[in-house]
Scaffold this motif. Structure first.
Motif, PDB file in Angstrom:
ATOM      1  N   ASP A   8      22.424  42.493  38.952  1.00 21.46           N
ATOM      2  CA  ASP A   8      23.483  42.255  39.934  1.00 21.46           C
ATOM      3  C   ASP A   8      23.303  40.829  40.469  1.00 21.46           C
ATOM      4  OD1 ASP A   8      25.277  42.136  41.995  1.00 21.46           O
ATOM      5  OD2 ASP A   8      24.859  44.145  42.742  1.00 21.46           O
ATOM      6  N   LEU A   9      24.158  39.919  40.032  1.00 20.32           N
ATOM      7  CA  LEU A   9      23.987  38.504  40.366  1.00 20.32           C
ATOM      8  C   LEU A   9      24.832  38.063  41.563  1.00 20.32           C
ATOM      9  CD1 LEU A   9      23.987  37.114  36.698  1.00 20.32           C
ATOM     10  CD2 LEU A   9      22.018  37.675  38.129  1.00 20.32           C
ATOM     11  N   ARG A  10      25.402  39.018  42.280  1.00 25.72           N
ATOM     12  CA  ARG A  10      26.162  38.638  43.478  1.00 25.72           C
ATOM     13  C   ARG A  10      25.219  37.961  44.482  1.00 25.72           C
ATOM     14  NH1 ARG A  10      29.079  44.286  44.793  1.00 25.72           N
ATOM     15  NH2 ARG A  10      27.152  45.026  43.839  1.00 25.72           N
ATOM     16  N   ASN A  11      25.709  36.955  45.150  1.00 28.72           N
ATOM     17  CA  ASN A  11      24.889  36.327  46.197  1.00 28.72           C
ATOM     18  C   ASN A  11      25.789  35.775  47.312  1.00 28.72           C
ATOM     19  OD1 ASN A  11      25.972  33.876  45.298  1.00 28.72           O
ATOM     20  ND2 ASN A  11      24.198  33.401  44.021  1.00 28.72           N
ATOM     21  N   ASP A  12      25.161  35.324  48.371  1.00 28.31           N
ATOM     22  CA  ASP A  12      25.921  34.862  49.540  1.00 28.31           C
ATOM     23  C   ASP A  12      26.750  33.625  49.216  1.00 28.31           C
ATOM     24  OD1 ASP A  12      24.941  36.888  51.029  1.00 28.31           O
ATOM     25  OD2 ASP A  12      23.321  35.730  51.950  1.00 28.31           O
ATOM     26  N   LEU A  13      26.251  32.793  48.305  1.00 26.77           N
ATOM     27  CA  LEU A  13      26.977  31.573  47.975  1.00 26.77           C
ATOM     28  C   LEU A  13      28.330  31.898  47.331  1.00 26.77           C
ATOM     29  CD1 LEU A  13      26.673  28.315  47.518  1.00 26.77           C
ATOM     30  CD2 LEU A  13      26.712  29.131  45.159  1.00 26.77           C
ATOM     31  N   LEU A  14      28.318  32.784  46.352  1.00 23.31           N
ATOM     32  CA  LEU A  14      29.593  33.158  45.731  1.00 23.31           C
ATOM     33  C   LEU A  14      30.479  33.833  46.773  1.00 23.31           C
ATOM     34  CD1 LEU A  14      28.494  34.543  42.250  1.00 23.31           C
ATOM     35  CD2 LEU A  14      29.686  32.412  42.707  1.00 23.31           C
ATOM     36  N   GLY A  15      29.836  34.617  47.633  1.00 25.39           N
ATOM     37  CA  GLY A  15      30.575  35.233  48.733  1.00 25.39           C
ATOM     38  C   GLY A  15      31.531  36.311  48.253  1.00 25.39           C
ATOM     39  N   GLU A  16      32.523  36.542  49.094  1.00 22.63           N
ATOM     40  CA  GLU A  16      33.471  37.597  48.780  1.00 22.63           C
ATOM     41  C   GLU A  16      34.353  37.200  47.601  1.00 22.63           C
ATOM     42  OE1 GLU A  16      35.363  38.083  52.548  1.00 22.63           O
ATOM     43  OE2 GLU A  16      34.000  39.709  53.095  1.00 22.63           O
ATOM     44  N   VAL A  17      34.926  38.213  46.995  1.00 23.88           N
ATOM     45  CA  VAL A  17      35.830  37.982  45.866  1.00 23.88           C
ATOM     46  C   VAL A  17      36.966  37.057  46.299  1.00 23.88           C
ATOM     47  CG1 VAL A  17      37.570  39.148  44.443  1.00 23.88           C
ATOM     48  CG2 VAL A  17      35.300  40.145  44.719  1.00 23.88           C
ATOM     49  N   ARG A  18      37.284  36.089  45.458  1.00 23.55           N
ATOM     50  CA  ARG A  18      38.346  35.141  45.822  1.00 23.55           C
ATOM     51  C   ARG A  18      39.716  35.769  45.571  1.00 23.55           C
ATOM     52  NH1 ARG A  18      36.496  28.979  44.756  1.00 23.55           N
ATOM     53  NH2 ARG A  18      34.485  29.295  43.770  1.00 23.55           N
ATOM     54  N   ASP A  19      40.736  35.127  46.115  1.00 16.16           N
ATOM     55  CA  ASP A  19      42.103  35.598  45.905  1.00 16.16           C
ATOM     56  C   ASP A  19      42.928  34.440  45.365  1.00 16.16           C
ATOM     57  OD1 ASP A  19      44.714  36.570  46.065  1.00 16.16           O
ATOM     58  OD2 ASP A  19      44.174  37.900  47.711  1.00 16.16           O
ATOM     59  N   GLN A  20      43.394  34.587  44.149  1.00 17.62           N
ATOM     60  CA  GLN A  20      44.094  33.475  43.493  1.00 17.62           C
ATOM     61  C   GLN A  20      45.549  33.341  43.936  1.00 17.62           C
ATOM     62  OE1 GLN A  20      43.740  35.633  39.491  1.00 17.62           O
ATOM     63  NE2 GLN A  20      45.503  34.317  39.155  1.00 17.62           N
ATOM     64  N   ASP A  21      45.993  34.277  44.820  1.00 11.64           N
ATOM     65  CA  ASP A  21      47.355  34.138  45.328  1.00 11.64           C
ATOM     66  C   ASP A  21      48.343  34.271  44.174  1.00 11.64           C
ATOM     67  OD1 ASP A  21      49.688  33.148  46.618  1.00 11.64           O
ATOM     68  OD2 ASP A  21      48.545  31.798  47.873  1.00 11.64           O
ATOM     69  N   ASP A  22      49.421  33.539  44.228  1.00 14.80           N
ATOM     70  CA  ASP A  22      50.468  33.665  43.216  1.00 14.80           C
ATOM     71  C   ASP A  22      50.253  32.801  41.977  1.00 14.80           C
ATOM     72  OD1 ASP A  22      52.293  35.552  43.845  1.00 14.80           O
ATOM     73  OD2 ASP A  22      53.458  34.264  45.158  1.00 14.80           O
ATOM     74  N   VAL A  23      49.281  31.938  42.025  1.00 17.92           N
ATOM     75  CA  VAL A  23      49.174  30.948  40.962  1.00 17.92           C
ATOM     76  C   VAL A  23      48.336  31.494  39.791  1.00 17.92           C
ATOM     77  CG1 VAL A  23      47.112  29.725  41.768  1.00 17.92           C
ATOM     78  CG2 VAL A  23      48.942  28.448  40.669  1.00 17.92           C
ATOM     79  N   GLY A  24      48.715  31.120  38.574  1.00 14.47           N
ATOM     80  CA  GLY A  24      48.076  31.685  37.383  1.00 14.47           C
ATOM     81  C   GLY A  24      46.842  30.920  36.938  1.00 14.47           C
TER      82      GLY A  24
END
Lengths: 141, 458
Positions: free
Chosen positions: B165-181
């Motif tokens: 499990d390589l999740r860490n504080d730096l990557l943080g929460e999952v990002r949201d790419q919004d409407d852009v592809g």
């Protein structure tokens, strides 16, 4: 007439289902970054224990535009290279999506929000996707 | 258009291969109502075709459909059936036996990869019973299958170890790419961020990747004819790309941090709108449409007046380069090398499969190295379509940050960091059994259906 009645019942069921997993309703604040500035708005909403489901309080045990706007839609059509499909679904249903943070006591939680201007009701785009999937016949999902 | 032809070709290839593998079903055509002579003639032809099909196809499949049609015709034309009921029955039994034998092959093949669905076993048993296969044979086969499943389970467990499990504080929460592809850019930015220990701007990765296209886009405005065309290219329409290519292009420049060049600060607007607004302003030389706001949204840590100065003084082609120069401290990612493997086309994916890609994925996770994955997006959504047809192929990019064995199914599951925000409710729990704030645990059997490329950094 019977179709209207069926839709009404279904809408109520969908609404209750959406809230079945929420655990807390509060009068709190929603903040969003708008062009570099944090904008704060007072709002009443309900959320689940993981703080990753959000619905406006005017949808709680009541009909609101956000839940009434739910209609069958082939979600797979949105699953393309052109962005978060939840944002697209929100726009398709007449809502306005944005990334927000909502407060629970002193903590802030990042999520998104699909808002319907008519009554300012809102729901996060994940829950919106869930509700649309529930309402879409399996052969068109 | 090319995409459409490509899919058509794929479907044709699939159809031809299926047609060759299966003996085609025969359905009785129109039999005229009168006069009797013609009706009888039609029926005789149909009966001959049905019998030919039953005789030939019973070598490879169940022929109940044709037998039922023959029985129906026999009710109306009892004297026209040239073979005995017993012969028909023997052919039908042979058909069920063929189905059972094919079922054995399929079940064995599946057991070597995963758990066999109970429905498949039940169908096999029913075909074996109707095909008069000895019960002892069926029992032995089921027992042997069970042993293979156990061996497979142990093998899969070994491949899935140790849990990562390589999740860490730096990557943080999952990002949201919004409407852009630009999912590929969010994935590439996460991979670089993990290596550098600094959160890199996804939008910078995307703009760098699209640099040559942006130049073309700028030329549209220089050309008056192109400018007059309302359907001219928009900066934000530069959707889609590859993780590997984005990583390679990002290595060639110094990158902005996410805090300097924001990918998610779009308010009620959209990322694409903000980008177009700045670019359009420069080209149209009109002060309108909230340029200040758009600049502040994208470059939140830079003084606005200095950004406006850059917009005024930059030429068409170096606008974004100069804005980034002003706003960012520029992080160097050139010390990494990019490894990228994938399928160049759907046909190549269908023909070659992706075992080598799955192996690369496991190998890199064992080295505690996150992997960018190019997948068929609908595998995240289509619970009712266990095998998405090629026509629904939609490219999507994610990062795979871990793996663990599912104690219930005995299957390896992969930790997918998507870029659709923290919500879990968008995913169907029947398809994706576990999700943590937008981090999806995707079963190997689902990932294998749509993994078409892997990219990572050394």
């Amino acid at each position: 007439m019977s179709a209207i009645f069926t839709n009404l019942i279904l809408s109520m069921l969908l609404c209750s289902y959406a809230l079945a997993e929420t655990e807390q309703c509060v009068s709190g604040q929603i903040r969003s970054l708008e062009f570099g500035k944090l904008i704060y708005e007072k709002s009443s909403y309900c959320f689940n224990s993981q703080h990753n489901e959000l619905i406006s309080k005017n949808c709680f045990k009541s009909t609101c535009v956000a839940t009434q706007s739910i209609k069958p839609f082939d979600i797979v059509k949105l699953n393309s290279v052109t962005g978060n499909p939840g944002f697209k679904l929100c726009r398709v249903l007449g809502g306005q999506p944005r990334i927000i943070e909502f407060s629970d006591d002193t903590n802030w939680f990042k999520l998104d929000q699909c808002t319907f201007n008519e009554d300012h009701s809102f729901v996060d785009t994940g829950t919106l996707t869930f509700l649309v999937r529930k309402k879409t016949p399996s052969d068109t999902k | 258009m090319r995409k459409g032809l490509f899919f058509l070709f794929c479907l044709t290839v699939l159809y031809i291969s299926k047609a060759n593998a299966d003996c085609q079903f025969y359905y009785v055509g129109f039999i005229s109502q009168a006069p009797l002579k013609e009706r009888t003639s039609d029926a005789r032809k149909e009966i001959k075709n049905l019998i030919d099909t039953i005789r030939d196809c019973s070598k490879s499949r169940d022929v109940s459909t044709e037998v039922q049609q023959l029985n129906d015709l026999e009710d109306t034309f009892p004297h026209l059936i040239p073979v005995s009921d017993k012969q028909i029955s023997l052919w039908q039994i042979r058909g069920f036996r063929a189905e059972a034998q094919a079922g054995e092959k399929k079940i064995t093949s599946l057991a070597e990869e995963t758990k066999v669905p109970p429905d498949l076993i039940n169908v096999y048993k029913e075909n074996a019973r109707k095909g008069h296969i000895l019960k002892a044979h069926v029992d032995n086969f089921i027992e042997a299958t069970s042993k293979i499943e156990q061996q497979t389970s142990q093998k899969l467990a070994a491949r899935c170890a140790p849990p990562i499990d390589l999740r860490n504080d730096l990557l943080g929460e999952v990002r949201d790419q919004d409407d852009v592809g630009w999912c590929y850019a969010f994935a590439a930015a996460d991979l670089i961020s993990y290596k550098l220990g600094k959160k890199i701007s996804a939008i910078d990765v995307a703009l760098t990747y699209n640099e040559h296209k942006i130049e073309e886009y700028s030329k549209d405005y220089i050309d008056p004819d192109a400018f007059a065309k309302k359907e001219r290219a928009k900066l934000s329409q530069l959707d889609a790309g590859g993780i590997g290519e984005a990583l390679s292009s990002a290595r060639s420049i110094k990158l902005c941090l996410e805090s300097e060049f924001s990918s998610e600060d779009n308010g009620l607007s959209e990322l694409r709108t903000n980008l177009d607004l700045i670019h359009d302003y420069k080209k149209q030389q009109k002060s309108c449409c909230g340029l200040d706001h758009a600049l502040k949204a994208l470059f939140p840590s830079t003084n606005l007046s200095s950004l406006l100065d850059v917009v005024q003084s930059s030429s068409d082609s170096d606008l974004w380069k100069n804005l980034k120069e002003k706003a960012c401290h520029r992080v160097d990612a050139s010390s990494f090398t990019v490894e990228s493997f994938g399928r160049d086309s759907l046909i190549e994916f269908l023909v070659k499969g992706n075992k080598d890609l799955m192996d690369k994925l496991q190998e890199q996770l064992s080295l505690k190295n996150p992997v960018g994955a190019s997948i068929n997006g609908p595998i995240l959504e289509t619970i009712d379509r266990p095998d998405p047809p090629v026509t629904t192929f939609e490219g999507h990019a994610v990062v795979i940050l871990g793996r663990r064995l599912d104690p219930i199914t005995g299957e390896c599951t992969f930790l997918v960091r998507n870029s659709w925000g923290r919500s879990c409710k968008r995913y169907d729990p029947a398809l994706i059994p576990s999700c943590e704030n937008g981090n999806v645990w995707l079963p190997e059997s689902i990932l294998k259906r749509g993994l078409v490329g892997v990219s990572y950094l050394h």
